[in-house]
Design a protein around this motif. Structure first.
Motif, mmCIF file in Angstrom:
data_model
loop_
_atom_site.group_PDB
_atom_site.id
_atom_site.type_symbol
_atom_site.label_atom_id
_atom_site.label_comp_id
_atom_site.label_asym_id
_atom_site.label_seq_id
_atom_site.Cartn_x
_atom_site.Cartn_y
_atom_site.Cartn_z
ATOM 1 N N ILE A 137 6.214 5.590 27.336
ATOM 2 C CA ILE A 137 7.678 5.516 27.221
ATOM 3 C C ILE A 137 8.063 4.560 26.106
ATOM 4 N N LEU A 138 7.398 3.413 26.033
ATOM 5 C CA LEU A 138 7.689 2.466 24.961
ATOM 6 C C LEU A 138 7.416 3.094 23.597
ATOM 7 N N ARG A 139 6.247 3.692 23.446
ATOM 8 C CA ARG A 139 5.851 4.242 22.151
ATOM 9 C C ARG A 139 6.789 5.366 21.706
ATOM 10 N N ALA A 140 7.297 6.123 22.673
ATOM 11 C CA ALA A 140 8.196 7.227 22.331
ATOM 12 C C ALA A 140 9.505 6.749 21.722
ATOM 13 N N ASN A 141 9.857 5.477 21.962
ATOM 14 C CA ASN A 141 11.109 4.924 21.421
ATOM 15 C C ASN A 141 10.915 4.203 20.090
ATOM 16 N N HIS A 142 9.680 4.054 19.633
ATOM 17 C CA HIS A 142 9.343 3.496 18.320
ATOM 18 C C HIS A 142 10.034 2.150 18.043
ATOM 19 N N PRO A 143 9.947 1.184 18.973
ATOM 20 C CA PRO A 143 10.579 -0.112 18.697
ATOM 21 C C PRO A 143 9.735 -0.953 17.744
ATOM 22 N N ASP A 144 10.393 -1.865 17.039
ATOM 23 C CA ASP A 144 9.670 -2.867 16.253
ATOM 24 C C ASP A 144 9.218 -4.017 17.141
ATOM 25 N N HIS A 145 10.059 -4.339 18.136
ATOM 26 C CA HIS A 145 9.760 -5.432 19.048
ATOM 27 C C HIS A 145 10.033 -4.992 20.478
ATOM 28 N N VAL A 146 9.313 -5.596 21.415
ATOM 29 C CA VAL A 146 9.515 -5.327 22.834
ATOM 30 C C VAL A 146 9.899 -6.639 23.517
ATOM 31 N N LEU A 147 10.999 -6.601 24.221
ATOM 32 C CA LEU A 147 11.517 -7.753 24.954
ATOM 33 C C LEU A 147 11.201 -7.552 26.427
ATOM 34 N N ILE A 148 10.411 -8.463 27.003
ATOM 35 C CA ILE A 148 10.039 -8.385 28.416
ATOM 36 C C ILE A 148 10.902 -9.370 29.204
ATOM 37 N N LEU A 149 11.574 -8.875 30.236
ATOM 38 C CA LEU A 149 12.495 -9.695 31.015
ATOM 39 C C LEU A 149 12.209 -9.557 32.502
ATOM 40 N N GLY A 150 12.469 -10.616 33.251
ATOM 41 C CA GLY A 150 12.510 -10.519 34.699
ATOM 42 C C GLY A 150 13.895 -10.062 35.128
ATOM 43 N N GLY A 151 13.979 -9.489 36.309
ATOM 44 C CA GLY A 151 15.271 -9.012 36.797
ATOM 45 C C GLY A 151 15.834 -9.846 37.920
ATOM 46 N N ASP A 152 15.351 -11.104 38.059
ATOM 47 C CA ASP A 152 15.697 -11.849 39.270
ATOM 48 C C ASP A 152 16.146 -13.282 39.030
ATOM 49 N N HIS A 153 16.743 -13.553 37.840
ATOM 50 C CA HIS A 153 17.293 -14.877 37.585
ATOM 51 C C HIS A 153 18.743 -14.762 37.113
ATOM 52 N N VAL A 154 19.501 -15.824 37.315
ATOM 53 C CA VAL A 154 20.911 -15.854 36.942
ATOM 54 C C VAL A 154 21.063 -16.777 35.735
ATOM 55 N N TYR A 155 21.474 -16.215 34.606
ATOM 56 C CA TYR A 155 21.620 -16.977 33.368
ATOM 57 C C TYR A 155 22.338 -16.114 32.348
ATOM 58 N N LYS A 156 22.814 -16.735 31.255
ATOM 59 C CA LYS A 156 23.465 -16.019 30.161
ATOM 60 C C LYS A 156 22.775 -16.442 28.861
ATOM 61 N N MET A 157 22.185 -15.476 28.172
ATOM 62 C CA MET A 157 21.334 -15.773 27.021
ATOM 63 C C MET A 157 21.549 -14.739 25.930
#
Length: 436
Positions: A137-157
């Motif tokens: 799935i990642l390769r099919a979107n041809h990104p230059d960079h991949v951002l890995i995030l958790g889904g369980d914290h509260v913050y604004k970034m």
């Protein structure tokens, strides 16, 4: 971090704000974000018996996962995959119903990616394995960079600043980090960095974490947020997948392996935080009942630590069409009223008193009841002459007439979960009730 004018790789359109300029660029547009949202969050006890931690309601009308998703959209990262596993139905419905506003014509999307045993017969073995099993799935979107995030914290970034820092340092991997008290650091991945910000040591959940130089009471902890050059990530995930000694986790395996072998840098959260509390960036792990209660109750303060009223960095969520909150009866001793509280749409306060509390949507509080220092999740009904103090009440609970909770912790502990700090969690099952 270099500015747009200093780096020829950036094609920025700067959207100015008084305090924090935001950058939406080809860099963010060419990034694919993976939100790892499959965890149970067992420290939240019965709150996650029926939902994954990222799907837990927060702040009156939001879910925890709305924070990383909103950060992505606000940063200009609008190709997102949400990887789910544990009891994901509630989470999937929320993302499908609340996040369908992105434009497919502009190649903007949020895909929900359930665990599918795509490469093996095993479910996800670790965070790195969850990404590896979806490499196609990642390769099919041809990104230059991949951002890995958790889904369980509260913050604004602002992830645009994180990405800019990554490219400016010619990093293979960048790890977002935050300062935490040394006494709490053993639950994090802790890193040591040199003068250039390059990580020279990384230890995951070590019993004796290394303190920061010059700050023996603090440690530099990973936020579980990573930026990889896409090709580098693919290569390293394939290598890790073939290692029988690996548990296939970013913090336990991949990052410690890469630190001495690749260009791995730390990014200070303070450099990209959109919600500062004085000089400290706001970031909350609401992974315990006490932490969850405290973070929600903080929103009732005159000036809360987390600003949910910021039009420049909104937290998006599902659009809910409920009538306005309603307060009825105005007689002495029988007055519908709330003070220092957040009361969401669809609520009815009928001759009851609510103080320093947060009520989610469609909560109903009947006559002569008293709610204080409490968090009531959606569609809770509180009967007459009820007293609730320092409680978290789960969705769909029906609190019977005359019940008192939060006054006698020993008595409460016979039926409900009482935390170390004296917060009582109530769920329908504890009341002998069934969920709809």
């Amino acid at each position: 971090m270099s500015t747009p004018g200093e780096c020829p790789h950036f094609d920025y359109c700067q959207l100015k704000r008084e305090a924090n300029p935001r950058f939406v660029s080809t860099l963010t547009r060419n990034t694919y974000a993976v939100v790892l949202a499959g965890g149970r969050g067992s420290r939240l006890k019965q709150l996650t018996d029926w939902r994954a931690k990222p799907a837990v309601p927060f702040g009156g009308k939001l879910r925890i996962i709305d924070f990383p998703l909103s950060n992505c959209v606000n940063s200009g990262v609008r190709r997102i995959g949400v990887v789910t596993q544990y009891k994901a139905h509630s989470l999937i419905r929320h993302v499908q119903h609340g996040w369908s506003f992105l434009s497919a014509n502009l190649n903007e999307f949020i895909d929900v990616i359930p665990a599918q045993q795509r490469l093996t017969e095993d479910w996800y073995q670790g965070t790195a394995d969850a990404v590896y099993q979806n490499l196609d799935i990642l390769r099919a979107n041809h990104p230059d960079h991949v951002l890995i995030l958790g889904g369980d914290h509260v913050y604004k970034m602002d992830y645009g600043r994180l990405l800019a820092d990554h490219v400016a340092k010619a990093a293979d991997l960048t790890v977002a980090c935050i300062e935490v008290p040394l006494a709490e650091a053993r639950t994090f991945g802790v890193m040591s960095v040199n003068d250039e910000g390059r990580i020279v040591d990384f230890q995951e959940k070590f019993d004796q974490p290394a303190p920061m130089p010059g700050h023996p009471e603090k440690a530099l902890a990973s936020m579980g947020i990573y930026v990889f050059d896409a090709r580098f990530l693919y290569q390293e995930l394939r290598r890790d997948a073939q290692d029988p000694a690996s548990s296939h986790d970013f913090g336990k395996d991949l990052i410690p392996y890469l630190v001495p072998r690749a260009r791995v840098f730390a990014h200070r959260f303070a450099d990209s935080c959109v919600n500062m509390v004085g000089d400290v960036p706001y970031w909350r792990d609401v992974g315990t009942v006490d932490a969850y209660w405290e973070a929600n109750l903080n929103l009732t303060q005159v000036v809360p630590d987390l600003d949910l009223y910021d039009d420049d960095w909104p937290i998006w969520s599902a659009i809910q069409h409920f009538p306005p909150a309603k307060f009825v009866f105005d007689d002495d001793g029988h007055r519908g009223q709330a003070s220092d509280s957040l009361v969401s749409g669809g609520c009815i306060i009928s001759g009851a008193t609510v103080r320093r509390s947060l009520l989610f949507t469609k909560v109903r509080v009947e006559s002569w009841s008293h709610i204080e220092d409490s968090v009531l999740l959606p569609e809770v009904v509180v009967g007459r002459r009820v007293t609730l103090k320092r409680v978290v009440v789960d969705k769909y609970c029906r609190i019977p007439d005359g019940m008192t909770v939060g006054v006698d912790p020993i008595e409460d502990g016979k039926r409900f979960h009482v935390t170390e700090k004296g917060v009582t969690l109530i769920t329908p099952e504890m009341l002998g009730q069934q969920r709809p």
